[in-house]
Write a protein that holds these residues in place. Structure first.
Motif, mmCIF file in Angstrom:
data_model
loop_
_atom_site.group_PDB
_atom_site.id
_atom_site.type_symbol
_atom_site.label_atom_id
_atom_site.label_comp_id
_atom_site.label_asym_id
_atom_site.label_seq_id
_atom_site.Cartn_x
_atom_site.Cartn_y
_atom_site.Cartn_z
ATOM 1 N N SER A 37 39.987 74.691 18.447
ATOM 2 C CA SER A 37 41.350 75.195 18.300
ATOM 3 C C SER A 37 41.643 76.354 19.245
ATOM 4 C CB SER A 37 41.595 75.646 16.855
ATOM 5 O OG SER A 37 40.724 76.709 16.499
ATOM 6 N N GLY A 38 40.671 76.680 20.103
ATOM 7 C CA GLY A 38 40.855 77.761 21.054
ATOM 8 C C GLY A 38 41.048 77.250 22.469
ATOM 9 N N ALA A 39 40.990 78.169 23.413
ATOM 10 C CA ALA A 39 41.171 77.842 24.825
ATOM 11 C C ALA A 39 40.378 78.855 25.653
ATOM 12 C CB ALA A 39 42.653 77.869 25.201
ATOM 13 N N TYR A 40 40.441 78.703 26.976
ATOM 14 C CA TYR A 40 39.730 79.607 27.873
ATOM 15 C C TYR A 40 40.688 80.102 28.948
ATOM 16 C CZ TYR A 40 35.286 77.986 25.901
ATOM 17 O OH TYR A 40 34.253 77.691 25.052
ATOM 18 N N PHE A 41 40.469 81.340 29.382
ATOM 19 C CA PHE A 41 41.095 81.802 30.605
ATOM 20 C C PHE A 41 40.010 82.399 31.481
ATOM 21 C CE2 PHE A 41 40.846 85.944 28.701
ATOM 22 C CZ PHE A 41 41.019 86.881 29.716
ATOM 23 N N ILE A 42 40.288 82.531 32.756
ATOM 24 C CA ILE A 42 39.275 82.982 33.696
ATOM 25 C C ILE A 42 39.525 84.438 34.064
ATOM 26 C CG2 ILE A 42 38.277 82.668 35.992
ATOM 27 C CD1 ILE A 42 38.945 79.712 35.774
ATOM 28 N N PHE A 49 36.680 82.850 26.114
ATOM 29 C CA PHE A 49 37.246 82.083 25.016
ATOM 30 C C PHE A 49 38.228 82.941 24.222
ATOM 31 C CE2 PHE A 49 37.226 80.954 20.500
ATOM 32 C CZ PHE A 49 37.556 79.603 20.545
ATOM 33 N N TYR A 50 39.323 82.301 23.774
ATOM 34 C CA TYR A 50 40.276 83.000 22.904
ATOM 35 C C TYR A 50 40.979 82.006 21.998
ATOM 36 C CZ TYR A 50 44.150 81.332 25.841
ATOM 37 O OH TYR A 50 45.062 80.537 26.509
ATOM 38 N N ARG A 51 41.532 82.525 20.915
ATOM 39 C CA ARG A 51 42.399 81.751 20.022
ATOM 40 C C ARG A 51 43.752 82.439 19.967
ATOM 41 N NH1 ARG A 51 41.268 80.398 14.386
ATOM 42 N NH2 ARG A 51 42.028 78.301 14.760
ATOM 43 N N ASP A 52 44.786 81.640 19.926
ATOM 44 C CA ASP A 52 46.147 82.156 19.902
ATOM 45 C C ASP A 52 46.963 81.273 18.967
ATOM 46 O OD1 ASP A 52 48.678 83.163 20.377
ATOM 47 O OD2 ASP A 52 48.824 82.375 22.424
ATOM 48 N N SER A 53 47.292 81.810 17.784
ATOM 49 C CA SER A 53 48.044 81.037 16.791
ATOM 50 C C SER A 53 49.439 81.601 16.630
ATOM 51 C CB SER A 53 47.327 81.070 15.431
ATOM 52 O OG SER A 53 46.095 80.396 15.491
ATOM 53 N N THR A 54 50.413 80.708 16.608
ATOM 54 C CA THR A 54 51.783 81.101 16.303
ATOM 55 C C THR A 54 51.974 81.024 14.795
ATOM 56 O OG1 THR A 54 52.554 80.249 18.416
ATOM 57 C CG2 THR A 54 54.213 80.608 16.699
ATOM 58 N N HIS A 88 53.891 86.939 14.201
ATOM 59 C CA HIS A 88 54.354 85.816 15.007
ATOM 60 C C HIS A 88 53.229 85.251 15.870
ATOM 61 C CE1 HIS A 88 56.804 83.236 17.445
ATOM 62 N NE2 HIS A 88 56.532 83.915 18.543
ATOM 63 N N ARG A 89 52.382 86.141 16.398
ATOM 64 C CA ARG A 89 51.234 85.706 17.195
ATOM 65 C C ARG A 89 49.983 86.417 16.696
ATOM 66 N NH1 ARG A 89 53.153 84.201 22.461
ATOM 67 N NH2 ARG A 89 51.022 83.792 23.183
ATOM 68 N N VAL A 90 48.924 85.652 16.469
ATOM 69 C CA VAL A 90 47.619 86.194 16.100
ATOM 70 C C VAL A 90 46.645 85.747 17.184
ATOM 71 C CG1 VAL A 90 45.784 86.291 14.380
ATOM 72 C CG2 VAL A 90 48.182 86.058 13.651
#
Length: 276
Positions: A37-42, A49-54, A88-90
């Motif tokens: 349920s997460g994603a990656y940025f460089i 790795f990070y998670r970002d939930s609306t 709104h964003r976690v």
């Protein structure tokens, strides 16, 4: 007959060699779900790795969660749903060297780099012009303090830190827990643990950031915490930061209040957030 410590040492060598080559345990279904349920940025060729939930509709509030040592963003799993009902964003990340983020070796791990990674994530998500609440724990507390320092001296991006809560805040220079990291060698562990020396070296910078900031601060404290013993730590905290508010949880709560008492922790945090 050889001294007993020599025999133990000789026995430990092959055992250590075996340990360092033991593959990591398989991920639990919960961790697999967390990762999926997460994603990656460089950030500078490192995959973070990070998670970002609306979450909450009608709210524009954002909270960024900074985990402790030696764990990961999964530390926040028990309060994640509760936070999405208010914000709104976690957002949470695994610091470099932790969790599902890259673990480069050799590498000079530092609090300064971790703070820059947080700033990089905020820019990556396009949130650098918005106010952000920080919720931090243990190692993440020091990263948050560096962000507060940068904000105070104008050395941060244009993100405005709105409110900052610190479960089990540790002043740089105080003792920190030494946990275990699976499937890494001793050199890597030593590199990660340099944050303890960094806390001592930059104590004035990071404690000073807490003392001088205009950002509202709140401490969520478990009295059974062996790292920050009660009542000495609480007395010191209130003396150094008299403007900060404090929530003291039940007597049996220790160093990981968000995991040990997620309901009590979440209520304490939301009471602080909703007091503005």
């Amino acid at each position: 007959m050889k001294e007993w410590w020599v025999q133990v040492g000789l026995l430990s060598v092959p055992l250590l060699a075996v340990y360092l080559h033991i593959p990591p345990p398989k991920l639990s279904p919960a961790l697999l779900s967390w990762r999926s349920s997460g994603a990656y940025f460089i950030y500078k060729d490192q995959n973070i790795f990070y998670r970002d939930s609306t979450g909450a509709v009608g709210s524009s509030d954002i909270v960024v969660l900074l985990h402790g040592f030696p764990t990961s963003s999964y530390d926040w799993c028990k309060i994640w749903e509760g936070l999405t009902q208010r914000f709104h964003r976690v957002i949470a990340l695994d610091f470099v060297g932790f969790g599902f983020s890259d673990k480069p070796r050799p590498h000079r791990y530092s609090i300064f780099e971790q703070a820059s990674i947080v700033e990089g994530l905020v820019r990556h998500l396009g949130l650098h012009h918005q106010r952000i609440n920080l919720l931090s724990h243990d190692y993440g507390d020091t990263v948050a303090q560096e962000l507060l320092h940068r904000l105070a001296v104008g050395d941060a991006n244009s993100t405005s830190l709105h409110r900052h809560a610190l479960p089990q805040e540790q002043f740089p220079g105080c003792a920190a827990p030494v946990g275990t990291i699976h499937c890494v060698n001793n050199r890597f562990l030593f590199s990660i643990l340099q944050y303890i020396n960094q806390r001592k070296k930059h104590r004035d910078r990071w404690v000073g950031a807490l003392m001088s900031t205009s950002v509202p601060l709140h401490l969520i404290y478990g009295p059974l915490d062996p790292v920050n013993p009660h009542p000495e730590f609480l007395q010191l905290y209130k003396k150094v930061l008299p403007m900060s508010t404090v929530s003291v949880l039940d007597d049996h709560i220790s160093h990981y209040p968000q995991l040990e008492d997620p309901t009590g922790f979440l209520n304490a945090y939301l009471n602080f957030i909703n007091s503005f």
